[in-house]
Structure formats: C-alpha cells, structure tokens
Design a protein around this motif. Structure first.
Motif, PDB file in Angstrom:
ATOM      1  N   ALA A 180       0.832  -1.206   0.000  1.00 31.74           N
ATOM      2  CA  ALA A 180       0.000   0.000   0.000  1.00 31.74           C
ATOM      3  C   ALA A 180       0.867   1.258   0.000  1.00 31.74           C
ATOM      4  O   ALA A 180       0.568   2.232  -0.699  1.00 31.74           O
ATOM      5  CB  ALA A 180      -0.932  -0.011   1.206  1.00 31.74           C
ATOM      6  N   ALA A 181       1.952   1.244   0.775  1.00 30.50           N
ATOM      7  CA  ALA A 181       2.840   2.401   0.815  1.00 30.50           C
ATOM      8  C   ALA A 181       3.540   2.615  -0.523  1.00 30.50           C
ATOM      9  O   ALA A 181       3.652   3.750  -1.008  1.00 30.50           O
ATOM     10  CB  ALA A 181       3.872   2.230   1.930  1.00 30.50           C
ATOM     11  N   SER A 202       2.509   1.602  -3.526  1.00 36.00           N
ATOM     12  CA  SER A 202       1.548   2.026  -4.545  1.00 36.00           C
ATOM     13  C   SER A 202       1.092   3.471  -4.311  1.00 36.00           C
ATOM     14  O   SER A 202       0.867   4.215  -5.268  1.00 36.00           O
ATOM     15  CB  SER A 202       0.353   1.085  -4.588  1.00 36.00           C
ATOM     16  N   SER A 203       0.988   3.894  -3.066  1.00 37.89           N
ATOM     17  CA  SER A 203       0.638   5.281  -2.773  1.00 37.89           C
ATOM     18  C   SER A 203       1.740   6.228  -3.245  1.00 37.89           C
ATOM     19  O   SER A 203       1.465   7.278  -3.820  1.00 37.89           O
ATOM     20  CB  SER A 203       0.407   5.478  -1.275  1.00 37.89           C
ATOM     21  N   GLY A 230       1.589   6.383  -7.005  1.00 39.40           N
ATOM     22  CA  GLY A 230       0.438   7.191  -7.416  1.00 39.40           C
ATOM     23  C   GLY A 230       0.679   8.675  -7.227  1.00 39.40           C
ATOM     24  O   GLY A 230       0.350   9.487  -8.093  1.00 39.40           O
ATOM     25  N   LEU A 231       1.264   9.050  -6.104  1.00 38.43           N
ATOM     26  CA  LEU A 231       1.564  10.460  -5.865  1.00 38.43           C
ATOM     27  C   LEU A 231       2.594  10.976  -6.866  1.00 38.43           C
ATOM     28  O   LEU A 231       2.499  12.113  -7.330  1.00 38.43           O
ATOM     29  CB  LEU A 231       2.056  10.663  -4.434  1.00 38.43           C
TER      30      LEU A 231
END
Length: 72
Positions: A16-17, A19-20, A23-24
């Motif tokens: 999750a970290a 991919s975040s 994405g950012l």
C-alpha cells in the motif's frame, strides 16, 4: 498462525505504501505537464495580444498627427 498474519499484514502495508508513493509521483508528474501546457498557451495569448496592442499603438501614432494638421 500469528507469524503468518504479521507477515501478510506487513506485506499488505508495504504494498500500500509503495503504490501510494507511485500514485503520488504520477499525479505530481501529470500536474507538472498540465501546468506547463497551460503556461505555454497563456504565453502564446499574451504574445498575440502584445503584438496586437503594439500594432494598434503604431496605427494611432500615425493617425494622430494627420488629425491635428487637419484641425488647424
């Protein structure tokens, strides 16, 4: 069973970290590209408007002495 759950949770939060962060990064890159495109469009409009204004000012400078001479 507790060890496997901890490994799965750690893997989930790591994914999750990552991919975040990805994405950012992509959003930031997209924002920069859009900002640059809009800036280029506005610069083109300003240059066009500046050219029009300077041609009108030149036209006005040429016409002004003729009107003054005709009025005298």
């Amino acid at each position: 069973m507790g060890y496997v759950l901890r490994v799965r949770l750690a893997s989930f939060f790591t994914g999750a970290a990552v991919s975040s962060a990805a994405g950012l990064y992509l959003l930031h890159k997209d924002y920069k590209i859009a900002h640059h495109a809009i800036s280029e469009q506005m610069n083109g409009l300003y240059k066009s408007l500046d050219g029009r204004l300077s041609s009108l000012e030149k036209l006005k400078e040429v016409e002004t002495p003729n009107r003054v001479e005709a009025a005298e």
